[in-house]
Write a protein that holds these residues in place. Sequence first.
Motif, short mmCIF file in Angstrom:
data_model
loop_
_atom_site.label_atom_id
_atom_site.label_comp_id
_atom_site.label_asym_id
_atom_site.label_seq_id
_atom_site.Cartn_x
_atom_site.Cartn_y
_atom_site.Cartn_z
N ARG A 254 0.83 -1.21 0.00
CA ARG A 254 0.00 0.00 0.00
C ARG A 254 0.86 1.25 0.00
O ARG A 254 0.52 2.26 -0.66
CB ARG A 254 -0.93 -0.01 1.21
N ASN A 255 1.97 1.22 0.75
CA ASN A 255 2.86 2.37 0.77
C ASN A 255 3.42 2.66 -0.61
O ASN A 255 3.52 3.82 -1.03
CB ASN A 255 4.00 2.14 1.76
N ILE A 256 3.79 1.60 -1.32
CA ILE A 256 4.31 1.79 -2.68
C ILE A 256 3.22 2.36 -3.58
O ILE A 256 3.44 3.32 -4.33
CB ILE A 256 4.83 0.45 -3.24
N ALA A 257 2.03 1.74 -3.51
CA ALA A 257 0.94 2.16 -4.40
C ALA A 257 0.44 3.57 -4.09
O ALA A 257 0.12 4.33 -5.00
CB ALA A 257 -0.21 1.17 -4.29
N ASN A 258 0.37 3.92 -2.79
CA ASN A 258 -0.26 5.18 -2.40
C ASN A 258 0.71 6.35 -2.26
O ASN A 258 0.31 7.51 -2.47
CB ASN A 258 -1.02 4.99 -1.09
N THR A 259 1.95 6.07 -1.86
CA THR A 259 2.89 7.16 -1.60
C THR A 259 4.17 7.07 -2.40
O THR A 259 4.96 8.02 -2.40
CB THR A 259 3.25 7.22 -0.10
N GLY A 260 4.41 5.95 -3.04
CA GLY A 260 5.67 5.77 -3.76
C GLY A 260 6.84 5.52 -2.83
O GLY A 260 8.00 5.54 -3.24
N SER A 261 6.55 5.23 -1.56
CA SER A 261 7.60 5.01 -0.56
C SER A 261 7.93 3.54 -0.42
O SER A 261 7.05 2.67 -0.47
CB SER A 261 7.13 5.55 0.79
N PHE A 262 9.21 3.26 -0.23
CA PHE A 262 9.67 1.89 0.00
C PHE A 262 10.20 1.72 1.42
O PHE A 262 10.96 0.79 1.70
CB PHE A 262 10.77 1.53 -1.01
#
Length: 285
Positions: A254-262
Amino acid sequence: MNDTSPAQISAIDRFRALHDSGCFVLPNPWDAGTAIYLQHLGFEALATTSAGFAFSRGLPDSVSAVSRGLMLSHISEVVEATPLPVNADFQTGYADEPEGVATNVTLCVATGVAGLSIEDASGNNTAPLYDFDLAVERIKAARAAIDASGIPVVLTARCEAWLVEHPNPARVAIERLIAFAEAGADCLYAPRVSDPGEIETIVKAVSPKPVNVLVSRFNSQLTVSRLADLGVRRISVGSTLACVAWGAFIRAARNIANTGSFEAFSEAAPFNEINELFRKRTARD
Protein backbone atom coordinates in the motif's frame (compact mmCIF):
# COMPACT_ATOMS: atom_id res chain seq x y z
CA MET A 1 -2.93 -52.57 11.13
CA ASN A 2 -2.18 -50.56 8.01
CA ASP A 3 1.41 -50.09 6.92
CA THR A 4 2.98 -47.03 8.47
CA SER A 5 6.47 -45.63 8.65
CA PRO A 6 8.67 -45.68 11.74
CA ALA A 7 8.97 -41.91 11.29
CA GLN A 8 5.22 -41.44 11.71
CA ILE A 9 5.09 -43.65 14.80
CA SER A 10 8.03 -41.77 16.29
CA ALA A 11 6.35 -38.44 15.59
CA ILE A 12 3.10 -39.65 17.17
CA ASP A 13 4.93 -40.86 20.28
CA ARG A 14 6.67 -37.49 20.65
CA PHE A 15 3.45 -35.59 20.03
CA ARG A 16 1.54 -37.61 22.63
CA ALA A 17 4.33 -37.08 25.15
CA LEU A 18 4.06 -33.30 24.70
CA HIS A 19 0.43 -33.50 25.86
CA ASP A 20 1.25 -35.44 29.03
CA SER A 21 2.48 -32.53 31.14
CA GLY A 22 3.47 -28.90 30.97
CA CYS A 23 2.44 -26.54 28.17
CA PHE A 24 3.82 -26.29 24.63
CA VAL A 25 3.30 -23.99 21.67
CA LEU A 26 2.08 -25.55 18.44
CA PRO A 27 2.71 -22.87 15.76
CA ASN A 28 0.97 -23.01 12.40
CA PRO A 29 3.03 -22.79 9.20
CA TRP A 30 1.23 -22.46 5.89
CA ASP A 31 3.81 -24.00 3.55
CA ALA A 32 7.04 -26.00 3.56
CA GLY A 33 9.28 -22.96 3.99
CA THR A 34 7.50 -21.64 7.06
CA ALA A 35 7.44 -25.16 8.53
CA ILE A 36 11.20 -25.46 8.09
CA TYR A 37 11.81 -22.09 9.69
CA LEU A 38 9.67 -22.91 12.71
CA GLN A 39 11.64 -26.12 13.18
CA HIS A 40 14.82 -24.03 12.93
CA LEU A 41 13.57 -21.91 15.86
CA GLY A 42 13.27 -25.00 18.04
CA PHE A 43 9.53 -25.64 18.18
CA GLU A 44 8.76 -29.27 18.96
CA ALA A 45 5.64 -29.75 16.85
CA LEU A 46 3.63 -27.95 14.17
CA ALA A 47 0.03 -27.67 13.01
CA THR A 48 -1.33 -26.78 9.60
CA THR A 49 -3.74 -23.88 9.16
CA SER A 50 -6.55 -24.22 6.67
CA ALA A 51 -6.94 -20.44 6.41
CA GLY A 52 -3.23 -19.74 6.02
CA PHE A 53 -2.99 -22.29 3.24
CA ALA A 54 -6.20 -21.14 1.54
CA PHE A 55 -5.01 -17.52 1.47
CA SER A 56 -1.70 -18.61 -0.08
CA ARG A 57 -3.71 -20.11 -2.94
CA GLY A 58 -5.95 -17.08 -3.37
CA LEU A 59 -8.91 -18.92 -1.83
CA PRO A 60 -11.24 -18.30 1.13
CA ASP A 61 -11.05 -20.55 4.18
CA SER A 62 -13.83 -22.95 3.24
CA VAL A 63 -14.16 -26.66 2.56
CA SER A 64 -16.08 -25.74 -0.58
CA ALA A 65 -13.14 -23.65 -1.84
CA VAL A 66 -10.25 -25.88 -0.75
CA SER A 67 -10.99 -29.39 -1.95
CA ARG A 68 -10.25 -32.48 0.08
CA GLY A 69 -7.56 -33.54 -2.38
CA LEU A 70 -5.86 -30.14 -2.30
CA MET A 71 -5.92 -30.10 1.50
CA LEU A 72 -4.51 -33.62 1.79
CA SER A 73 -1.73 -32.68 -0.63
CA HIS A 74 -0.91 -29.61 1.45
CA ILE A 75 -0.89 -31.61 4.70
CA SER A 76 1.50 -34.12 3.10
CA GLU A 77 3.78 -31.27 1.99
CA VAL A 78 4.08 -29.93 5.54
CA VAL A 79 4.60 -33.43 6.98
CA GLU A 80 7.39 -34.08 4.47
CA ALA A 81 9.08 -30.72 5.10
CA THR A 82 10.31 -31.52 8.62
CA PRO A 83 10.61 -34.49 10.99
CA LEU A 84 8.51 -32.67 13.59
CA PRO A 85 5.08 -34.03 14.56
CA VAL A 86 2.37 -32.31 12.51
CA ASN A 87 -1.25 -31.84 13.54
CA ALA A 88 -3.63 -31.42 10.59
CA ASP A 89 -6.32 -28.76 10.62
CA PHE A 90 -8.81 -31.02 8.85
CA GLN A 91 -11.75 -28.64 9.26
CA THR A 92 -15.08 -30.54 9.23
CA GLY A 93 -13.49 -33.75 8.05
CA TYR A 94 -14.81 -32.87 4.58
CA ALA A 95 -18.15 -34.53 5.26
CA ASP A 96 -21.33 -33.94 7.20
CA GLU A 97 -22.25 -37.52 8.03
CA PRO A 98 -20.13 -39.72 10.34
CA GLU A 99 -19.46 -42.28 7.61
CA GLY A 100 -17.89 -39.66 5.40
CA VAL A 101 -15.85 -38.26 8.27
CA ALA A 102 -14.48 -41.75 8.97
CA THR A 103 -13.47 -42.26 5.34
CA ASN A 104 -11.72 -38.91 5.13
CA VAL A 105 -9.99 -39.24 8.51
CA THR A 106 -8.46 -42.47 7.22
CA LEU A 107 -7.08 -40.56 4.24
CA CYS A 108 -5.69 -37.85 6.50
CA VAL A 109 -3.98 -40.36 8.78
CA ALA A 110 -2.27 -41.80 5.68
CA THR A 111 -0.50 -38.47 5.02
CA GLY A 112 1.83 -39.18 7.94
CA VAL A 113 0.36 -36.76 10.47
CA ALA A 114 0.79 -37.15 14.20
CA GLY A 115 -2.63 -35.67 14.91
CA LEU A 116 -5.70 -34.09 13.35
CA SER A 117 -8.62 -31.94 14.40
CA ILE A 118 -12.31 -32.13 13.55
CA GLU A 119 -14.62 -29.16 14.12
CA ASP A 120 -18.37 -28.93 14.70
CA ALA A 121 -19.11 -25.89 12.51
CA SER A 122 -21.60 -26.89 9.83
CA GLY A 123 -21.13 -23.98 7.45
CA ASN A 124 -24.91 -23.49 7.54
CA ASN A 125 -25.87 -19.90 8.35
CA THR A 126 -29.17 -20.88 9.98
CA ALA A 127 -27.62 -23.68 12.05
CA PRO A 128 -23.90 -22.88 12.24
CA LEU A 129 -23.10 -25.79 14.56
CA TYR A 130 -23.93 -29.40 13.79
CA ASP A 131 -26.75 -30.77 15.91
CA PHE A 132 -25.35 -31.96 19.24
CA ASP A 133 -25.96 -35.67 18.65
CA LEU A 134 -24.55 -35.53 15.12
CA ALA A 135 -21.51 -33.60 16.32
CA VAL A 136 -20.78 -36.31 18.88
CA GLU A 137 -21.31 -39.11 16.36
CA ARG A 138 -18.85 -37.41 14.01
CA ILE A 139 -16.15 -37.51 16.71
CA LYS A 140 -16.98 -41.14 17.46
CA ALA A 141 -16.58 -41.93 13.75
CA ALA A 142 -13.22 -40.16 13.62
CA ARG A 143 -12.07 -42.11 16.70
CA ALA A 144 -13.20 -45.40 15.18
CA ALA A 145 -11.40 -44.65 11.91
CA ILE A 146 -8.17 -43.88 13.73
CA ASP A 147 -8.44 -47.03 15.81
CA ALA A 148 -9.16 -49.12 12.71
CA SER A 149 -6.08 -47.70 10.97
CA GLY A 150 -3.85 -48.95 13.77
CA ILE A 151 -2.02 -45.61 13.68
CA PRO A 152 -2.66 -43.86 17.01
CA VAL A 153 -2.72 -40.23 15.89
CA VAL A 154 -3.93 -37.64 18.39
CA LEU A 155 -7.58 -36.73 17.78
CA THR A 156 -8.52 -33.15 18.66
CA ALA A 157 -12.22 -32.23 18.80
CA ARG A 158 -13.14 -28.58 18.32
CA CYS A 159 -16.22 -26.65 19.38
CA GLU A 160 -16.64 -23.53 17.26
CA ALA A 161 -19.18 -21.80 19.52
CA TRP A 162 -17.12 -18.62 19.90
CA LEU A 163 -16.21 -18.50 16.20
CA VAL A 164 -19.85 -18.72 15.07
CA GLU A 165 -20.81 -16.13 17.71
CA HIS A 166 -23.22 -18.34 19.62
CA PRO A 167 -25.10 -16.29 22.23
CA ASN A 168 -23.87 -18.56 25.04
CA PRO A 169 -20.55 -19.95 23.80
CA ALA A 170 -19.14 -21.01 27.17
CA ARG A 171 -22.13 -23.21 28.05
CA VAL A 172 -22.26 -24.78 24.59
CA ALA A 173 -18.51 -25.34 24.42
CA ILE A 174 -18.27 -26.99 27.82
CA GLU A 175 -21.22 -29.28 27.13
CA ARG A 176 -19.86 -30.32 23.77
CA LEU A 177 -16.21 -30.68 24.76
CA ILE A 178 -17.16 -32.97 27.65
CA ALA A 179 -19.20 -35.09 25.22
CA PHE A 180 -16.37 -35.07 22.66
CA ALA A 181 -13.93 -36.25 25.33
CA GLU A 182 -16.28 -39.10 26.21
CA ALA A 183 -16.61 -39.90 22.49
CA GLY A 184 -12.88 -40.53 22.22
CA ALA A 185 -11.17 -37.21 21.54
CA ASP A 186 -7.65 -37.01 22.96
CA CYS A 187 -7.47 -33.21 23.09
CA LEU A 188 -10.20 -30.56 23.35
CA TYR A 189 -10.28 -27.16 21.71
CA ALA A 190 -12.65 -24.16 21.63
CA PRO A 191 -11.13 -21.53 19.33
CA ARG A 192 -11.28 -17.89 20.42
CA VAL A 193 -12.10 -18.43 24.08
CA SER A 194 -10.25 -15.56 25.74
CA ASP A 195 -11.47 -15.10 29.30
CA PRO A 196 -9.05 -16.77 31.74
CA GLY A 197 -11.93 -17.91 33.95
CA GLU A 198 -13.69 -19.60 31.04
CA ILE A 199 -10.43 -21.22 29.92
CA GLU A 200 -9.83 -22.60 33.40
CA THR A 201 -13.41 -23.89 33.56
CA ILE A 202 -12.94 -25.76 30.28
CA VAL A 203 -9.66 -27.25 31.48
CA LYS A 204 -11.29 -28.53 34.67
CA ALA A 205 -14.40 -29.78 32.84
CA VAL A 206 -12.51 -32.13 30.51
CA SER A 207 -9.65 -33.03 32.87
CA PRO A 208 -7.49 -35.09 32.69
CA LYS A 209 -7.59 -34.71 28.92
CA PRO A 210 -5.49 -31.82 27.57
CA VAL A 211 -6.90 -28.56 26.24
CA ASN A 212 -5.65 -26.50 23.28
CA VAL A 213 -6.14 -22.73 23.35
CA LEU A 214 -5.91 -20.54 20.27
CA VAL A 215 -4.01 -17.28 20.69
CA SER A 216 -4.77 -14.67 18.05
CA ARG A 217 -5.17 -10.90 17.81
CA PHE A 218 -8.35 -11.25 19.90
CA ASN A 219 -6.49 -12.49 23.00
CA SER A 220 -2.85 -11.69 22.32
CA GLN A 221 -2.47 -10.39 25.88
CA LEU A 222 -2.32 -14.01 27.03
CA THR A 223 1.13 -15.53 27.50
CA VAL A 224 2.49 -19.05 27.59
CA SER A 225 3.13 -18.81 31.33
CA ARG A 226 -0.38 -17.47 32.04
CA LEU A 227 -2.03 -20.21 30.01
CA ALA A 228 0.17 -22.83 31.64
CA ASP A 229 -0.96 -21.56 35.04
CA LEU A 230 -4.57 -22.08 33.89
CA GLY A 231 -3.79 -25.72 33.10
CA VAL A 232 -3.63 -25.39 29.31
CA ARG A 233 -1.38 -28.03 27.74
CA ARG A 234 -1.25 -26.84 24.12
CA ILE A 235 -1.27 -23.40 22.47
CA SER A 236 -1.81 -22.88 18.76
CA VAL A 237 -1.99 -19.68 16.72
CA GLY A 238 -4.14 -20.78 13.77
CA SER A 239 -3.93 -18.39 10.82
CA THR A 240 -2.41 -15.56 12.87
CA LEU A 241 1.21 -15.99 11.76
CA ALA A 242 -0.01 -16.04 8.17
CA CYS A 243 -2.08 -12.91 8.81
CA VAL A 244 0.94 -11.20 10.40
CA ALA A 245 2.86 -11.91 7.20
CA TRP A 246 -0.08 -10.67 5.13
CA GLY A 247 -0.20 -7.54 7.28
CA ALA A 248 3.44 -6.69 6.55
CA PHE A 249 2.95 -7.40 2.85
CA ILE A 250 -0.22 -5.27 2.64
CA ARG A 251 1.36 -2.30 4.46
CA ALA A 252 4.45 -2.34 2.24
CA ALA A 253 2.44 -2.76 -0.97
CA ARG A 254 0.00 0.00 0.00
CA ASN A 255 2.86 2.37 0.77
CA ILE A 256 4.31 1.79 -2.68
CA ALA A 257 0.94 2.16 -4.40
CA ASN A 258 -0.26 5.18 -2.40
CA THR A 259 2.89 7.16 -1.60
CA GLY A 260 5.67 5.77 -3.76
CA SER A 261 7.60 5.01 -0.56
CA PHE A 262 9.67 1.89 0.00
CA GLU A 263 10.35 2.62 3.68
CA ALA A 264 8.65 -0.60 4.81
CA PHE A 265 11.45 -2.58 3.17
CA SER A 266 13.67 -1.68 6.14
CA GLU A 267 11.72 -4.27 8.15
CA ALA A 268 12.22 -7.06 5.62
CA ALA A 269 13.75 -10.34 6.80
CA PRO A 270 17.39 -10.62 5.71
CA PHE A 271 17.58 -12.43 2.37
CA ASN A 272 20.90 -14.11 3.22
CA GLU A 273 19.60 -15.50 6.50
CA ILE A 274 16.63 -17.20 4.84
CA ASN A 275 18.61 -18.32 1.81
CA GLU A 276 21.39 -19.82 3.93
CA LEU A 277 18.93 -21.79 6.06
CA PHE A 278 17.40 -23.40 2.99
CA ARG A 279 20.81 -23.84 1.31
CA LYS A 280 22.13 -25.82 4.28
CA ARG A 281 19.00 -27.93 4.36
CA THR A 282 19.28 -28.71 0.66
CA ALA A 283 22.94 -29.65 1.10
CA ARG A 284 22.06 -32.06 3.91
CA ASP A 285 19.32 -33.69 1.84
